[in-house]
Design an enzyme around this catalytic site. Structure first.
Site, PDB file in Angstrom:
ATOM      1  N   PHE A 152       0.804  -1.233   0.000  1.00 27.29           N
ATOM      2  CA  PHE A 152       0.000   0.000   0.000  1.00 27.29           C
ATOM      3  C   PHE A 152       0.830   1.272   0.000  1.00 27.29           C
ATOM      4  O   PHE A 152       0.322   2.341  -0.326  1.00 27.29           O
ATOM      5  CB  PHE A 152      -0.932   0.027   1.222  1.00 27.29           C
ATOM      6  CG  PHE A 152      -0.230   0.260   2.549  1.00 27.29           C
ATOM      7  CD1 PHE A 152       0.148   1.548   2.942  1.00 27.29           C
ATOM      8  CD2 PHE A 152       0.050  -0.793   3.409  1.00 27.29           C
ATOM      9  CE1 PHE A 152       0.786   1.767   4.145  1.00 27.29           C
ATOM     10  CE2 PHE A 152       0.701  -0.584   4.613  1.00 27.29           C
ATOM     11  CZ  PHE A 152       1.069   0.701   4.988  1.00 27.29           C
ATOM     12  N   LYS A 177      -1.270  -7.266  -8.954  1.00 25.29           N
ATOM     13  CA  LYS A 177      -2.256  -7.361  -7.882  1.00 25.29           C
ATOM     14  C   LYS A 177      -2.023  -6.137  -7.008  1.00 25.29           C
ATOM     15  O   LYS A 177      -1.068  -6.067  -6.225  1.00 25.29           O
ATOM     16  CB  LYS A 177      -2.064  -8.661  -7.093  1.00 25.29           C
ATOM     17  CG  LYS A 177      -3.130  -8.911  -6.023  1.00 25.29           C
ATOM     18  CD  LYS A 177      -2.700  -8.343  -4.700  1.00 25.29           C
ATOM     19  CE  LYS A 177      -3.755  -8.527  -3.622  1.00 25.29           C
ATOM     20  NZ  LYS A 177      -3.476  -7.722  -2.409  1.00 25.29           N
ATOM     21  N   SER A 230       5.587  -7.668   3.544  1.00 21.98           N
ATOM     22  CA  SER A 230       6.135  -8.187   4.795  1.00 21.98           C
ATOM     23  C   SER A 230       7.021  -9.399   4.551  1.00 21.98           C
ATOM     24  O   SER A 230       6.878 -10.121   3.562  1.00 21.98           O
ATOM     25  CB  SER A 230       5.004  -8.561   5.751  1.00 21.98           C
ATOM     26  OG  SER A 230       4.335  -9.724   5.300  1.00 21.98           O
ATOM     27  N   CYS A 285       9.956   1.327   3.588  1.00 31.70           N
ATOM     28  CA  CYS A 285      10.949   0.350   4.047  1.00 31.70           C
ATOM     29  C   CYS A 285      12.346   0.946   4.116  1.00 31.70           C
ATOM     30  O   CYS A 285      13.263   0.304   4.601  1.00 31.70           O
ATOM     31  CB  CYS A 285      10.942  -0.893   3.163  1.00 31.70           C
ATOM     32  SG  CYS A 285      11.357  -0.567   1.446  1.00 31.70           S
ATOM     33  N   GLU A 386       9.763  -3.991  12.685  1.00 31.37           N
ATOM     34  CA  GLU A 386       9.253  -2.888  11.881  1.00 31.37           C
ATOM     35  C   GLU A 386       7.910  -2.389  12.422  1.00 31.37           C
ATOM     36  O   GLU A 386       6.986  -3.167  12.613  1.00 31.37           O
ATOM     37  CB  GLU A 386       9.093  -3.335  10.428  1.00 31.37           C
ATOM     38  CG  GLU A 386       8.737  -2.212   9.477  1.00 31.37           C
ATOM     39  CD  GLU A 386       8.709  -2.660   8.028  1.00 31.37           C
ATOM     40  OE1 GLU A 386       9.556  -2.194   7.249  1.00 31.37           O
ATOM     41  OE2 GLU A 386       7.849  -3.495   7.679  1.00 31.37           O
TER      42      GLU A 386
END
Length: 507
Positions: A152, A177, A230, A285, A386
């Site tokens: 996202f 996707k 993730s 990230c 994280e």
């Protein structure tokens, strides 16, 4: 209240109504309002998108590369023409402030410009007389249909920058996707690709649940998977897809650290840390959520950080004066708040508390103010795992060696940073850090797109990274052609050597 838009999926060059009974809400995180609904596409619809990509692969892969990149030239022009519209759309659906959202779109343009160089990248190699009378030519060829599984946090850059440009420039086709929370920016970018002249079926878009996305991992017509998300999901994708013979790259979680030494340009370093820690509300990230500060300057550094973070104006992403927007969803806000409380429960010291921030006129938005936790130790999960939010942790050390050791013990190694004016320590750090992207007085050490995005350890699973020459190799496969032409004497030969010219320098 504006009408809620019902989105479609894109396959075979058409925007199609899904037959699903399940639609997922898309929020404007600045206001908390639902602005659109996107379909949870059915398994049949995902299979149809793959089918369209497979049918388009033959004609597209046989299109000369010079002609393929003409589409990207035009797409680049359209990106520039529509920059403000795209940035605003990104800000509205994701929550990045306008300057950050514009950066998201600029990070689409940059890989497009690199992919336009595909004619030179796809030039192979050749050698005459690899063995006497034998010539060998190496070609770079398209692979087939790829699937891109998108997070996202960068609605433009990741699908339409990291994944699409080099993939299609090399002659492949792709099904994306999209993230169900933030699909609209990529959908608009896809419309611009259409306008640029992209043939039907080369790029296809779906939104769906993990159940339908798992189809990509085993489908015989999908040859490769590129994923950002993730680590746990990346491990599942890699294990499943690789077991089915697919090439896979998984860009995963991070917990980037910065080591600040006593000789650093302290005020300037603190400003860089603020940008790195709280930019994009920490939802990237390559954010910088941990500072490892040398004891001798730690108090002064923390004072600077508190001062500069307190000056950030929290507000709706679409207002130019806002410097810190909301996080993406109510659920993610709760997750970040839970992490802050966990840090306090583990013994961290609250320096700046952003949990109760109020934004006038946008009280239902998903806001968290800049938060700083001091005295975080290695045994605290808040400084190891994280969080993906505007939370900065401070770890204190005696010096360089202790700081480097703490950083290298972290399971993630996307990026690592040192703030120092000492060339020896800078060189030692760059050589010895586990981080794949290293900054010396650079808080977000992401290289430009002609270099690969080189995360290490649990931040990456695969062999070839995205972007740069790694990205080009991921989207191509090599073919070596060895040729021998017979003269009159050779045509009459009754003996052929066992190795038939495959031993270099053979007779």
């Amino acid at each position: 209240m504006a009408q809620i838009k019902q989105l479609k999926y894109f396959a075979g060059g058409e925007w199609l109504e899904s037959k699903t009974e399940k639609y997922m809400d898309i929020y404007n995180p600045s206001t908390g309002e639902v602005i659109a609904k996107t379909p949870c596409c059915t398994s049949d619809e995902v299979e149809y998108a793959i089918k369209c990509a497979k049918e388009a692969f033959g004609p597209w892969s046989n299109t000369p590369v010079m002609k393929r990149v003409q589409v990207l030239y035009k797409f680049r022009e359209l990106l520039i023409e529509n920059m403000d519209e795209l940035a605003k759309l990104c800000a509205i659906e994701h929550g990045k402030v306008l300057s950050e959202a514009k950066g998201d779109i600029l990070k689409v343009k940059e890989p497009v410009e690199h992919a336009i160089s595909a004619p030179s990248l796809t030039m192979g190699d050749s050698m005459r007389d690899t063995s006497s009378g034998y010539d060998t030519t190496l070609y770079y060829e398209p692979v087939g249909v790829f699937a891109g599984i998108v997070p996202f946090n960068f609605p433009g850059m990741i699908p339409m920058g990291w994944m699409v440009p080099m993939c299609i420039a090399c002659g492949n086709t792709i099904v994306l996707k999209l993230a169900s929370m933030t699909p609209m920016t990529a959908m608009r970018l896809c419309e611009l690709l259409e306008e640029a002249g992209l043939p039907k079926g080369v790029v296809n878009l779906v939104t769906c649940s993990r159940v339908e996305a798992d189809i990509f991992l085993t489908h015989p017509d999908v040859k490769g998977i590129t994923f950002v998300g993730s680590t746990s999901v990346g491990q599942h994708i890699y294990a499943t897809a690789a077991a089915h013979g697919k090439r896979v790259q998984c860009l995963c979680e991070a917990k980037n650290h910065a080591l600040v030494l006593e000789d650093a340009a302290l005020e300037r370093s603190a400003r860089g840390i603020i940008n790195s820690a709280f930019g994009c509300a920490g939802e990237r990230c390559m954010a910088l959520p941990v500072v490892v500060a040398q004891d001798t300057i730690a108090d002064q550094l923390v004072a600077y950080l508190k001062q500069f973070a307190s000056e950030l104006k929290v507000g709706p992403a679409y207002l130019p004066e806002s410097k810190l927007g909301p996080v993406v969803s109510a659920a993610h806000k709760k997750s970040v708040l839970d992490w802050i409380q966990k840090g306090l429960d583990e013994g961290a010291t609250m320096v700046l508390d952003g949990r109760d921030v109020k934004v006038e006129g946008a009280e239902n938005g998903f806001y968290i103010g800049p938060t700083i936790l001091d005295n975080v130790t290695e045994d605290m999960t808040v400084g190891t795992q994280e969080i993906f939010g505007p939370v900065l942790c401070i770890k204190r050390v005696k010096g360089f060696e202790e700081g480097l050791a703490i950083m290298n013990r972290n399971p993630f190694a996307n990026g690592s940073v040192i703030f120092t004016q000492n060339g020896y320590y800078a060189r030692e750090f760059a050589k010895r850090t586990d981080g794949g992207m290293v900054g010396v007085n650079v808080g977000i050490p992401v290289p430009v797109g002609v270099f690969p995005f080189t995360g290490h350890k649990n931040s990456f699973i695969g062999d070839l990274h995205c972007l740069g020459k790694d990205g080009f190799r991921f989207f191509t496969e090599t073919k070596a052609v060895t040729t021998r032409w017979f003269d009159e004497e050779e045509m009459k030969a009754t003996h052929v050597d066992t190795w038939d010219g495959s031993v270099g320098g053979g007779e």
